[in-house]
Every structure is written in structure tokens, then in C-alpha cells.
Design a protein around this motif. Sequence first.
Motif, PDB file in Angstrom:
ATOM      1  N   THR A 199     -35.132  83.078 -47.193  1.00 14.08           N
ATOM      2  CA  THR A 199     -34.468  83.755 -45.943  1.00 14.08           C
ATOM      3  C   THR A 199     -32.941  84.140 -46.100  1.00 14.08           C
ATOM      4  OG1 THR A 199     -36.895  84.194 -45.722  1.00 14.08           O
ATOM      5  CG2 THR A 199     -35.207  85.757 -44.097  1.00 14.08           C
ATOM      6  N   THR A 200     -32.273  84.670 -46.194  1.00 13.71           N
ATOM      7  CA  THR A 200     -30.669  85.016 -45.611  1.00 13.71           C
ATOM      8  C   THR A 200     -30.638  85.561 -44.914  1.00 13.71           C
ATOM      9  OG1 THR A 200     -30.455  87.695 -46.847  1.00 13.71           O
ATOM     10  CG2 THR A 200     -30.707  85.746 -48.420  1.00 13.71           C
ATOM     11  N   LEU A 254     -41.647  90.432 -41.700  1.00 14.29           N
ATOM     12  CA  LEU A 254     -41.021  89.428 -43.005  1.00 14.29           C
ATOM     13  C   LEU A 254     -41.630  87.636 -42.649  1.00 14.29           C
ATOM     14  CD1 LEU A 254     -38.556  89.062 -44.195  1.00 14.29           C
ATOM     15  CD2 LEU A 254     -37.357  88.913 -42.125  1.00 14.29           C
ATOM     16  N   GLU A 312     -28.566  88.984 -45.015  1.00 20.55           N
ATOM     17  CA  GLU A 312     -29.508  90.455 -45.640  1.00 20.55           C
ATOM     18  C   GLU A 312     -30.693  91.070 -44.866  1.00 20.55           C
ATOM     19  OE1 GLU A 312     -30.689  91.813 -50.363  1.00 20.55           O
ATOM     20  OE2 GLU A 312     -28.878  90.628 -50.171  1.00 20.55           O
ATOM     21  N   ASP A 313     -31.901  89.308 -45.355  1.00 24.81           N
ATOM     22  CA  ASP A 313     -33.099  89.719 -44.679  1.00 24.81           C
ATOM     23  C   ASP A 313     -33.423  90.233 -43.061  1.00 24.81           C
ATOM     24  OD1 ASP A 313     -33.955  89.865 -47.251  1.00 24.81           O
ATOM     25  OD2 ASP A 313     -33.600  87.569 -47.474  1.00 24.81           O
ATOM     26  N   VAL A 337     -39.726  84.389 -42.655  1.00 24.18           N
ATOM     27  CA  VAL A 337     -39.179  83.444 -43.197  1.00 24.18           C
ATOM     28  C   VAL A 337     -39.500  82.644 -43.666  1.00 24.18           C
ATOM     29  CG1 VAL A 337     -37.551  82.196 -41.599  1.00 24.18           C
ATOM     30  CG2 VAL A 337     -38.005  84.813 -40.954  1.00 24.18           C
ATOM     31  N   SER A 396     -28.602  80.816 -46.702  1.00 22.87           N
ATOM     32  CA  SER A 396     -30.150  81.647 -46.365  1.00 22.87           C
ATOM     33  C   SER A 396     -30.893  80.029 -45.317  1.00 22.87           C
ATOM     34  CB  SER A 396     -30.833  80.740 -48.067  1.00 22.87           C
ATOM     35  OG  SER A 396     -30.599  79.308 -47.918  1.00 22.87           O
TER      36      SER A 396
END
Length: 93
Positions: free
Chosen positions: A30-31, A24, A34-35, A26, A76
Motif C-alpha cells: 500500500t502506497t 482498503l 496513491e493508495d 492496508v 509504501s
Amino acid sequence: MTRVLDEVVAMLVEVVGEDFLLDLEVGPDTTFNEDLALESIEFVALAEKLQLRYGPAIDFAAFIADMDLDQILAMSVGDLVAHIESRLSPAAV
């Protein structure tokens, strides 16, 4: 936004672990929910790191206290970075 963003991302790596973030990238969009799937204990750890780095001006608990649950879930990294930058002196950003 870049320096503060980089610092927040580094804190997130410390909190959730580098292995979790390998797949991922970032960024501002980016939340946390959820992320990153941050747990409440990880939010506490992040808040402590923010306090140590930026001091009492960055009161993470107060920042999210003004939000409803949906806003917290949708928050985020960029939202947090914007909050930090708004609370720091211009020379510190």
C-alpha cells in the motif's frame, strides 16, 4: 514484519480514520500517496505516533530526508516497516 506492520496499520487508522480505510486493505504494498492519499499534516501525525511508539531511533523525518520527491511519492507501508525493523533491536521486532 507482521507485528510492526500491524502497529503501523493501527497508527494509520488513527491518523486517517477508520471510515477512510473501510474499502482498503492496508498491506506492505500500500502506497502512502496513491493508495492512502496522505496529506503532509497526516505524515506529521504519523511521524509523531512513530516517535511515541518506537522512540528516537525511528526518525521518520531523517528517513524521508534522504529520498527525492518521486521516492517519497512511491513509498509504501512496507518500505516504512522495513525501515522501522532495521532500526529496532532484533528482540523488539
